[in-house]
Design an enzyme around this catalytic site. Structure first.
Site, PDB file in Angstrom:
ATOM      1  N   ASP A  11       0.819  -1.210   0.000  1.00 11.71           N
ATOM      2  CA  ASP A  11       0.000   0.000   0.000  1.00 11.71           C
ATOM      3  C   ASP A  11       0.854   1.261   0.000  1.00 11.71           C
ATOM      4  O   ASP A  11       0.533   2.254  -0.652  1.00 11.71           O
ATOM      5  CB  ASP A  11      -0.931   0.013   1.212  1.00 11.71           C
ATOM      6  N   GLU A  31      -8.848 -30.042 -18.605  1.00 15.97           N
ATOM      7  CA  GLU A  31      -8.901 -28.817 -17.806  1.00 15.97           C
ATOM      8  C   GLU A  31     -10.201 -28.802 -17.029  1.00 15.97           C
ATOM      9  O   GLU A  31     -11.162 -29.447 -17.432  1.00 15.97           O
ATOM     10  CB  GLU A  31      -8.895 -27.587 -18.736  1.00 15.97           C
ATOM     11  N   LYS A  56     -13.644 -27.158 -15.926  1.00 20.27           N
ATOM     12  CA  LYS A  56     -14.566 -26.223 -16.577  1.00 20.27           C
ATOM     13  C   LYS A  56     -15.031 -25.232 -15.517  1.00 20.27           C
ATOM     14  O   LYS A  56     -15.854 -25.546 -14.665  1.00 20.27           O
ATOM     15  CB  LYS A  56     -15.750 -26.973 -17.189  1.00 20.27           C
ATOM     16  N   ASP A 107     -16.810 -22.228 -13.789  1.00 18.52           N
ATOM     17  CA  ASP A 107     -18.171 -21.748 -13.978  1.00 18.52           C
ATOM     18  C   ASP A 107     -18.266 -20.263 -13.646  1.00 18.52           C
ATOM     19  O   ASP A 107     -18.375 -19.870 -12.489  1.00 18.52           O
ATOM     20  CB  ASP A 107     -19.109 -22.564 -13.071  1.00 18.52           C
ATOM     21  N   TYR A 116      -7.594 -20.085 -20.274  1.00 21.56           N
ATOM     22  CA  TYR A 116      -7.506 -21.453 -20.785  1.00 21.56           C
ATOM     23  C   TYR A 116      -7.191 -21.603 -22.259  1.00 21.56           C
ATOM     24  O   TYR A 116      -7.020 -22.711 -22.727  1.00 21.56           O
ATOM     25  CB  TYR A 116      -8.762 -22.242 -20.439  1.00 21.56           C
ATOM     26  N   LYS A 136     -19.773 -32.942 -18.171  1.00 22.90           N
ATOM     27  CA  LYS A 136     -20.451 -32.213 -17.094  1.00 22.90           C
ATOM     28  C   LYS A 136     -20.567 -33.079 -15.852  1.00 22.90           C
ATOM     29  O   LYS A 136     -21.041 -34.213 -15.928  1.00 22.90           O
ATOM     30  CB  LYS A 136     -21.855 -31.818 -17.556  1.00 22.90           C
ATOM     31  N   CYS A 144     -46.498 -12.942  11.675  1.00 23.05           N
ATOM     32  CA  CYS A 144     -45.133 -13.138  12.148  1.00 23.05           C
ATOM     33  C   CYS A 144     -45.080 -14.287  13.146  1.00 23.05           C
ATOM     34  O   CYS A 144     -45.852 -14.315  14.100  1.00 23.05           O
ATOM     35  CB  CYS A 144     -44.633 -11.849  12.790  1.00 23.05           C
ATOM     36  N   CYS A 174     -44.141 -12.624  16.717  1.00 26.55           N
ATOM     37  CA  CYS A 174     -44.947 -11.649  17.448  1.00 26.55           C
ATOM     38  C   CYS A 174     -46.388 -11.605  16.958  1.00 26.55           C
ATOM     39  O   CYS A 174     -47.188 -10.812  17.438  1.00 26.55           O
ATOM     40  CB  CYS A 174     -44.319 -10.266  17.361  1.00 26.55           C
ATOM     41  N   CYS A 202     -42.256  -8.281   8.721  1.00 25.94           N
ATOM     42  CA  CYS A 202     -43.057  -8.072   9.918  1.00 25.94           C
ATOM     43  C   CYS A 202     -42.935  -6.591  10.252  1.00 25.94           C
ATOM     44  O   CYS A 202     -41.838  -6.101  10.515  1.00 25.94           O
ATOM     45  CB  CYS A 202     -42.533  -8.912  11.079  1.00 25.94           C
ATOM     46  N   CYS A 211     -41.260  -6.691  17.993  1.00 31.99           N
ATOM     47  CA  CYS A 211     -40.974  -8.055  17.541  1.00 31.99           C
ATOM     48  C   CYS A 211     -39.596  -8.464  18.068  1.00 31.99           C
ATOM     49  O   CYS A 211     -38.584  -7.887  17.668  1.00 31.99           O
ATOM     50  CB  CYS A 211     -41.024  -8.059  16.017  1.00 31.99           C
TER      51      CYS A 211
HETATM   52  P1  AMP Z   1     -21.041 -23.875 -22.759  1.00 33.99           P
HETATM   53  O1  AMP Z   1     -21.340 -22.463 -22.380  1.00 33.99           O
HETATM   54  O2  AMP Z   1     -21.646 -24.882 -21.821  1.00 33.99           O
HETATM   55  O3  AMP Z   1     -21.228 -24.156 -24.194  1.00 33.99           O
HETATM   56  O4  AMP Z   1     -19.485 -24.061 -22.493  1.00 33.99           O
HETATM   57  C1  AMP Z   1     -18.544 -23.238 -23.126  1.00 33.99           C
HETATM   58  C2  AMP Z   1     -17.984 -22.301 -22.109  1.00 33.99           C
HETATM   59  O5  AMP Z   1     -17.300 -22.989 -21.097  1.00 33.99           O
HETATM   60  C3  AMP Z   1     -16.954 -21.417 -22.693  1.00 33.99           C
HETATM   61  O6  AMP Z   1     -17.524 -20.301 -23.318  1.00 33.99           O
HETATM   62  C4  AMP Z   1     -16.169 -21.006 -21.496  1.00 33.99           C
HETATM   63  O7  AMP Z   1     -16.724 -19.815 -20.957  1.00 33.99           O
HETATM   64  C5  AMP Z   1     -16.422 -22.088 -20.471  1.00 33.99           C
HETATM   65  N1  AMP Z   1     -15.198 -22.742 -20.008  1.00 33.99           N
HETATM   66  C6  AMP Z   1     -14.874 -22.892 -18.696  1.00 33.99           C
HETATM   67  N2  AMP Z   1     -13.718 -23.533 -18.555  1.00 33.99           N
HETATM   68  C7  AMP Z   1     -13.243 -23.780 -19.793  1.00 33.99           C
HETATM   69  C8  AMP Z   1     -12.059 -24.397 -20.286  1.00 33.99           C
HETATM   70  N3  AMP Z   1     -11.129 -24.911 -19.455  1.00 33.99           N
HETATM   71  N4  AMP Z   1     -11.899 -24.454 -21.617  1.00 33.99           N
HETATM   72  C9  AMP Z   1     -12.843 -23.954 -22.458  1.00 33.99           C
HETATM   73  N5  AMP Z   1     -13.968 -23.359 -22.052  1.00 33.99           N
HETATM   74  C10 AMP Z   1     -14.194 -23.262 -20.725  1.00 33.99           C
HETATM   75 ZN    ZN Z   2     -42.769  -9.967  14.279  1.00 35.15          ZN
END
Ligand code: AMP
Ligand code: ZN
Length: 664
Positions: free
Chosen positions: A35, A110, A112, A114, A221, A308, A402, A405, A420, A426
């Site tokens: 910092d 790799e 996947k 989310d 990726y 998946k 509620c 109360c 409530c 309460c």
């Molecule tokens: P889908 O949306 O189910 O068709 O999956 C494709 C999406 O998976 C891609 O657009 C990426 O955003 C995501 N994704 C996450 N991890 C990976 C990975 N290791 N390689 C490629 N795509 C990935």
């Molecule tokens: Zn209450």
């Protein structure tokens, strides 16, 4: 030293520390040192605006506002992935591939991730553009927001190609997500549903400073683009890692589908050990020539497939729906379940969110329901097993009163939650509000805990937070487990809370939607509770970042007689309900003959206000420290060079609080 050189040096140094911290997870200096260096750079950049650079480490805090995100056409299309769910489907995929390509096949496995997909463009080693996937052909330019994500390198290291795109996923790790939600709940706001939606929502926020506050991460990726000199997927991952990108180490190179399956099975079981959410494994043919031969279908590459994971879901019996009352009066329906093992923990309760959710799913007591555990901490009910429903059962009738109360519940237009309205009668609301008042981030009353608050309320010693200040040692001694010493500590803690700054008192009042940040804003702007109480909704909405909901809530809070009475009493007891500087803004000559230098950020006043205060009271403000300087007023994140100089010259270093004492 030459300023430009100094600036460049600091930038490089900070960039490296940033990389150590956010990509390698191996910091080499303390947060404080970091910092300090950042602060020093900020000061230099302020002084020499000609060396401005959007990719400077100081830009990570954001600030740029995007009203409309420009549409950008992807140079290389962003494809979807085809999905598979079984060993057989994976083997079929391999068979199809073998018919098209010859030679040895290797697969990269790799995780996947989310989150939200992102395409980053780098030119000459600096981040040029960040674009969302959109429809795959074109997406939104979210560069300003992505620049604030600390694990996205703004400048690359090593031997990178002149120009390339790199793709990845922006995720919100569980821990950061939980923290964000805790803060929202604290402010009386609805928590976010899950990390994925919150991550993708974050990318479209208009104010990048808000994005900067969110603990997002970017996991990369794949590299695309011609003449990158890369021959395979795995090589690409390794290179990207060397250039400074965060490429998860879990990726592995495999020689057969058997090995791929082992990888999948391993991660299906261990994915909950990862700090972020994953929903499968992506298997990619490693060799780029082979990838090219395989090509794409209309929607997805033939050389890759997603496997998946099955959602972690169990079915169990819902015995009873109960209702919880929060400190703001919000009602949350809770499903009480037959205990069931899910994602490594035993689940007995699940959130049903609100009345709409119950109606939508048609959940009834006695049903067998499906429970899922995603990124959320609290598991949720995702559906009903209708084959098991008792034909005699009736739709759930949502609570009308509620549970604590017995007051009739209300639901405001446009809000999902029932409330409530018996704010002052309460018990969970009464106790919850006082617990919030004394909590660490609010009044931080030492010697008083949440359970003691409940005891005090139940013993009818207090009914609201203002009552705390009337407590006497004799009153509380008879309480269970209350010894002489702890009673004393409690009283002292309450007394000490009178020193807590106005902005925190404002947060402590527990106005719905007024969290820490909003409280700070309001305190800084209005400076006193009286001014805030006099403000109209329009006036409030006109402030930056204060929306209609907050404005309404503030006005509504003070309109309520019991609240304004509490505020009046707090004032009487000596709790800080204004910024003390205000009182002192009138001119004096108390500081005559003294020269001040100020550095850093201050809690009660802005730098300009502080300057004005010094001058109004007869002092002089100077921008650099010399032997003539009498005082250095040190705020947060003070520049290290100033500190060093002040120490060397033996200048008096005083805090903001010390300064205000001087004025008294
Ligand atoms: P889908 O949306 O189910 O068709 O999956 C494709 C999406 O998976 C891609 O657009 C990426 O955003 C995501 N994704 C996450 N991890 C990976 C990975 N290791 N390689 C490629 N795509 C990935
Ligand atoms: Zn209450």
């Amino acid at each position: 030293m030459d300023a430009e050189k100094k600036i460049q040096g600091l930038r490089e140094e900070l960039q490296q520390h940033n990389y150590n911290y956010y990509v390698l997870d191996a910091p080499q200096i303390s947060d404080y040192e970091f910092d300090m260096k950042l602060k020093e750079l900020q000061e230099l950049e302020e002084k020499y605006p000609e060396f401005e650079d959007v990719n400077s480490p100081t830009q990570r805090v954001g600030g740029a506002v995007t009203k409309n995100f420009a549409t950008v056409v992807h140079e290389n299309r962003m494809y979807s992935l085809s999905n598979s769910y079984s060993k057989e489907e994976l083997e079929d995929w391999e068979t199809r591939i073998r018919k098209i390509v010859e030679g040895k096949l290797q697969f990269v496995c790799e995780l996947k991730y989310d989150g939200a997909s992102i395409s980053l463009t780098y030119e000459k080693g600096t981040l040029k553009k960040a674009v969302t996937r959109g429809d795959g052909f074109q997406g939104d330019d979210v560069t300003n927001n992505v620049r604030t994500i600390r694990s996205v390198p703004l400048k690359l290291k090593g031997d990178f190609p002149k120009k390339f795109d790199i793709r990845g996923e922006i995720v919100l790790p569980y821990e950061g997500f939980a923290k964000m939600n805790a803060e929202r709940v604290e402010a009386g706001e609805e928590p976010y549903a899950n990390p994925r939606n919150t991550a993708s929502g974050s990318l479209k926020l208009q104010d990048s400073a808000e994005v900067a506050k969110r603990p997002l991460e970017c996991l990369l990726y794949s590299i695309t683009g011609n003449s990158t000199g890369i021959g395979s997927q795995f090589e690409g991952l390794e290179k990207a890692r060397k250039w400074g990108f965060k490429v998860p180490e879990e990726s592995e190179l495999k020689d057969s589908i058997e090995e791929v399956l082992q990888y999948i099975n391993y991660w299906d079981e261990h994915r909950h050990d990862l700090p972020y959410e994953t929903d499968g494994v992506v298997v990619k043919v490693n060799d780029f020539h082979q990838q090219e031969e395989l090509g794409h279908t209309a929607k997805s590459p033939r050389w890759a497939i997603a496997y998946k994971f099955k959602a972690e879901q169990e079915s169990t019996k819902l015995n009873k729906i109960t209702y919880q009352v929060g400190r703001t009066g919000a009602i949350t329906p809770v499903a009480n379940l037959d205990p069931v093992q899910l994602a490594g923990t035993v689940v007995k309760r699940a959130s049903l969110h609100n009345a709409d959710q119950i109606e939508k799913l048609d959940v009834r007591e006695g049903d067998t329901v499906f429970v899922e555990k995603g990124g959320e901490i609290i598991p949720k009910i995702v559906g009903v097993d209708f084959t098991k429903r008792d034909p005699e059962s009736n739709p759930t009738e949502y609570a009308t009163h509620c549970p604590e109360c017995n007051t009739a519940l209300v639901r405001n237009e446009g809000e999902a939650q029932h409330y409530c309205p018996n704010v002052n009668g309460c018990p969970p609301q009464i106790i919850g509000r006082i617990q919030h008042y004394i909590s660490r981030k609010a009044m931080d009353i030492e010697g008083l805990g949440g359970e003691t608050v409940a005891l005090l309320v139940n013993a009818e010693l207090i009914e609201n937070y203002a009552d705390l200040y009337t407590l006497k040692k004799e009153d509380i001694l008879p309480l269970e487990r209350m010894a002489e010493k702890s009673a004393e500590n409690l009283i002292n803690g309450i007394e000490k809370s009178k020193e807590i700054l106005f902005e925190r008192v404002l947060f402590a009042l527990g106005i719905r939607y007024v969290g820490e940040t909003v409280a700070k804003k309001l305190a800084k702007h209005f400076k006193s509770i009286d001014a805030l109480m006099a403000a109209s909704e329009e006036e409030l909405v006109n402030l930056d970042e204060i929306g209609e909901r907050i404005a309404w809530s503030v006005v509504d809070f003070f309109k309520t007689e019991a609240n304004s009475e509490n505020v009046r009493r707090l004032k009487e007891y000596g709790v800080q309900l204004e910024i003390s500087a205000e009182k002192l803004a009138n001119q004096t000559n108390i500081l005559e003959g003294s020269t001040f230098v100020i550095s850093g950020v201050f809690q009660q006043v802005s730098r300009n206000e502080l300057k004005k205060l010094i001058e109004d009271n007869g002092g002089k403000v100077s921008s650099s420290i010399s032997s003539k300087t009498n005082y250095l007023v040190a705020g947060e994140n003070m520049g290290p060079s100033k500190l060093a100089k002040a120490e060397k010259l033996g200048t008096n270093i005083i805090s903001e609080a010390d300064f205000f004492k001087m004025l008294e």
